[in-house]
Motif scaffolding. Structure first.
Motif, PDB file in Angstrom:
ATOM      1  N   GLU A  47      -6.610   2.088  -5.726  1.00 26.46           N
ATOM      2  CA  GLU A  47      -8.053   1.828  -5.747  1.00 26.46           C
ATOM      3  C   GLU A  47      -8.861   3.117  -5.705  1.00 26.46           C
ATOM      4  N   LEU A  48      -8.322   4.139  -5.027  1.00 31.00           N
ATOM      5  CA  LEU A  48      -8.992   5.440  -4.961  1.00 31.00           C
ATOM      6  C   LEU A  48      -8.784   6.270  -6.221  1.00 31.00           C
ATOM      7  N   GLY A  49      -7.865   5.826  -7.070  1.00 29.81           N
ATOM      8  CA  GLY A  49      -7.544   6.602  -8.261  1.00 29.81           C
ATOM      9  C   GLY A  49      -6.624   7.767  -7.969  1.00 29.81           C
ATOM     10  N   ALA A  50      -5.924   7.724  -6.833  1.00 30.19           N
ATOM     11  CA  ALA A  50      -5.018   8.799  -6.430  1.00 30.19           C
ATOM     12  C   ALA A  50      -3.729   8.729  -7.251  1.00 30.19           C
ATOM     13  N   THR A  51      -3.122   9.883  -7.444  1.00 25.55           N
ATOM     14  CA  THR A  51      -1.835   9.962  -8.121  1.00 25.55           C
ATOM     15  C   THR A  51      -0.737  10.032  -7.072  1.00 25.55           C
ATOM     16  N   VAL A  52       0.078   8.995  -7.000  1.00 26.66           N
ATOM     17  CA  VAL A  52       1.204   8.955  -6.072  1.00 26.66           C
ATOM     18  C   VAL A  52       2.393   9.603  -6.781  1.00 26.66           C
ATOM     19  N   VAL A 102       4.894   8.874   1.656  1.00 27.47           N
ATOM     20  CA  VAL A 102       4.168   8.846   0.393  1.00 27.47           C
ATOM     21  C   VAL A 102       3.542  10.219   0.173  1.00 27.47           C
ATOM     22  N   CYS A 103       3.723  10.751  -1.028  1.00 30.78           N
ATOM     23  CA  CYS A 103       3.083  12.017  -1.389  1.00 30.78           C
ATOM     24  C   CYS A 103       2.015  11.742  -2.439  1.00 30.78           C
ATOM     25  N   VAL A 104       0.844  12.319  -2.198  1.00 29.76           N
ATOM     26  CA  VAL A 104      -0.315  12.125  -3.057  1.00 29.76           C
ATOM     27  C   VAL A 104      -0.700  13.480  -3.652  1.00 29.76           C
ATOM     28  N   ALA A 105      -0.842  13.535  -4.975  1.00 32.10           N
ATOM     29  CA  ALA A 105      -1.209  14.780  -5.653  1.00 32.10           C
ATOM     30  C   ALA A 105      -2.621  15.193  -5.270  1.00 32.10           C
TER      31      ALA A 105
END
Length: 80
Positions: A6-11, A24-27
């Motif tokens: 929903e945040l548009g994050a790249t996992v 979980v790693c988020v770019a």
């Protein structure tokens, strides 16, 4: 994962049902700046390469996840 989407994050960690776990790693565009912003929001994370590592444990509750997502939302400009 739904909140990150929903945040548009790249996992960057695996998303498959048999591959995922509590880590979980988020770019991020600036992982150190995002770790610092999350720390200011009361969330402890760490940087790994160009990502922010979030590691949930048995003692974490839903409100902890909400705090993480709120912190990331407030720093959306640092997300890839």
């Amino acid at each position: 994962l739904d909140g990150l989407d929903e945040l548009g994050a790249t996992v960057v960690t695996p998303r498959g049902a048999g591959e995922r776990g509590p880590l979980v790693c988020v770019a991020a565009t600036d992982a150190e700046a995002l770790v610092s912003a999350l720390r200011d929001a009361g969330v402890v994370t760490s940087s790994r390469d160009s990502s922010v590592r979030v590691s949930l444990h048995l003692y974490n509750v839903e409100e902890d996840v909400d705090r993480i997502l709120a912190g990331l939302s407030g720093s959306r400009a640092l997300l890839v």
